[in-house]
Design an enzyme around this catalytic site. Structure first.
Site: not given
Ligand code: COA
Length: 330
Positions: A112, A257, A287
């Site tokens: 990215c 990004h 993304n």
């Molecule tokens: N829909 C519903 N629930 C989901 C889900 C979806 N699409 N994806 C994951 N979950 C669940 C998980 O299973 C987890 O459940 P659990 O707690 O029962 O195990 C829970 O949601 C996680 O929630 P939370 O901790 O609130 O998520 P988060 O606030 O950490 O958000 C991301 C998750 C991935 C959005 C966040 O971590 C993120 O954006 N990270 C960076 C990713 C990124 O930018 N990557 C590319 C970089 S170039």
């Protein structure tokens, strides 16, 4: 000549728009979860058009906006992690499709952060006089490496391409590129080569950089990537500003990004800047990896968000884990 001037921009996104409700038909998710945690409302997904097709379309639009001639292009640098072929490169396929004979053409792999890496390479060629007019682009078909049964990743990604034509200028330029590669394992997608008659499982396992799921799909520790991004993004903008001897307040527009709205909000807060100083279109495209910055750059350009002479910051972060910021005058 130290700086660079972006003299034309272009973009391409596939026609197929997939909403969060559409994703909820594939996996156990919902619009509220996706939009509140990421800012994404829909993404464009390729309906068969290869990465190089999208790259060519974006490049064509940049060429249409270019006041010079296509023959002037003597360097093509394309960033992608989803090329059509191991070889030839997407850059070569663009040169072939557009008849750009005689230009040096190669791809860059920095996930990215890739567009910032590609632009910085082009700037070095322009600064030394090794090239006079560069086509810098990014194109990604992330849908090819997305597991549409994994709700934790499939809702995040989209496909698209962005391109720009770059020439030397005597304006200001500073860049910061880097990689925290000890955390490479938190975001990866393997190339699942078919086994050769000579391959041995033990040798494979021993030789890999880290333990993997070898299915070709993106695997991510979202929390770790989130932590890295919210630190790397403001830190490299700050460091690039220091190189130019300006404060972040001096930036006219930041084009980050587009990975997660919350990452951008946190970074802007850390920089002490208002949110609207960052250009955002993640709600429409998700993304798109390295394509997200040039896509946003072209939209910001068309919307008149880039004022002549103002300082623009492009900032990327992603797998590697890589980061990069390029600062220049528009
Ligand atoms: N829909 C519903 N629930 C989901 C889900 C979806 N699409 N994806 C994951 N979950 C669940 C998980 O299973 C987890 O459940 P659990 O707690 O029962 O195990 C829970 O949601 C996680 O929630 P939370 O901790 O609130 O998520 P988060 O606030 O950490 O958000 C991301 C998750 C991935 C959005 C966040 O971590 C993120 O954006 N990270 C960076 C990713 C990124 O930018 N990557 C590319 C970089 S170039």
């Amino acid at each position: 000549m130290k700086g660079l001037k972006i003299v034309a921009t272009g973009r391409y996104v596939p026609d197929t728009a997939v909403t969060n409700d559409d994703m909820a038909k594939l996996v156990d998710t919902n619009d509220e979860w996706i939009s509140s945690r990421t800012g994404i409302r829909q993404r464009r997904l390729a309906a068969g058009e290869p990465t190089s097709f999208m790259a060519v379309e974006a490049a064509k639009r940049a060429l249409e906006a270019f006041s010079g001639e296509a023959e002037e292009i003597d360097l093509i640098v394309c960033s992608t992690i989803t090329p059509d072929f191991h070889t030839p490169s997407v850059a070569c396929l663009v040169a072939r499709a557009l008849g750009l004979k005689g230009a040096a053409a190669f791809d860059v792999s920095a996930a990215c952060s890739g567009f910032v890496y590609a632009l910085d390479i082009a700037q070095k060629y322009l600064e030394t006089g090794a090239a006079k007019t560069a086509l810098v682009l990014s194109a990604e078909t992330l849908s090819h490496i997305t597991n549409f049964e994994d709700r934790s990743t499939c809702v995040l990604f989209g496909d698209g391409a962005g391109a720009c034509i770059v020439q030397p200028s005597d304006g200001r330029y500073a860049s910061i590129l880097g990689a925290d590669a000890e955390t490479a394992h938190v975001l990866y997608a393997t190339i699942p080569y078919p086994p050769t008659p000579f391959e041995k499982e033990e040798a494979l396992a021993k030789g890999r950089a880290f333990e993997v799921v070898n299915d070709g799909f993106i695997h991510m520790d979202g929390t770790e990537v989130y932590k890295f991004s919210t630190e790397a993004m403001p830190a490299c903008i700050q460091a690039a500003c220091e190189k130019l001897g300006v404060q972040p307040e001096a930036l006219g527009l930041i084009i980050p990004h587009q990975a997660n709205l919350r990452i951008v909000r946190t970074a802007m807060k850390r920089l002490g800047l208002p949110e609207d100083r960052a250009y955002l279109n993640i709600d429409r495209y998700g993304n798109t990896s390295s394509a997200s910055i040039p896509l946003a750059l072209d939209e910001a350009n068309q919307e008149g968000r880039l004022q002549p002479g103002s300082l623009v910051a492009l900032v990327g972060f992603g797998a590697g884990l890589t980061y990069g910021c390029a600062l220049f005058s528009w």
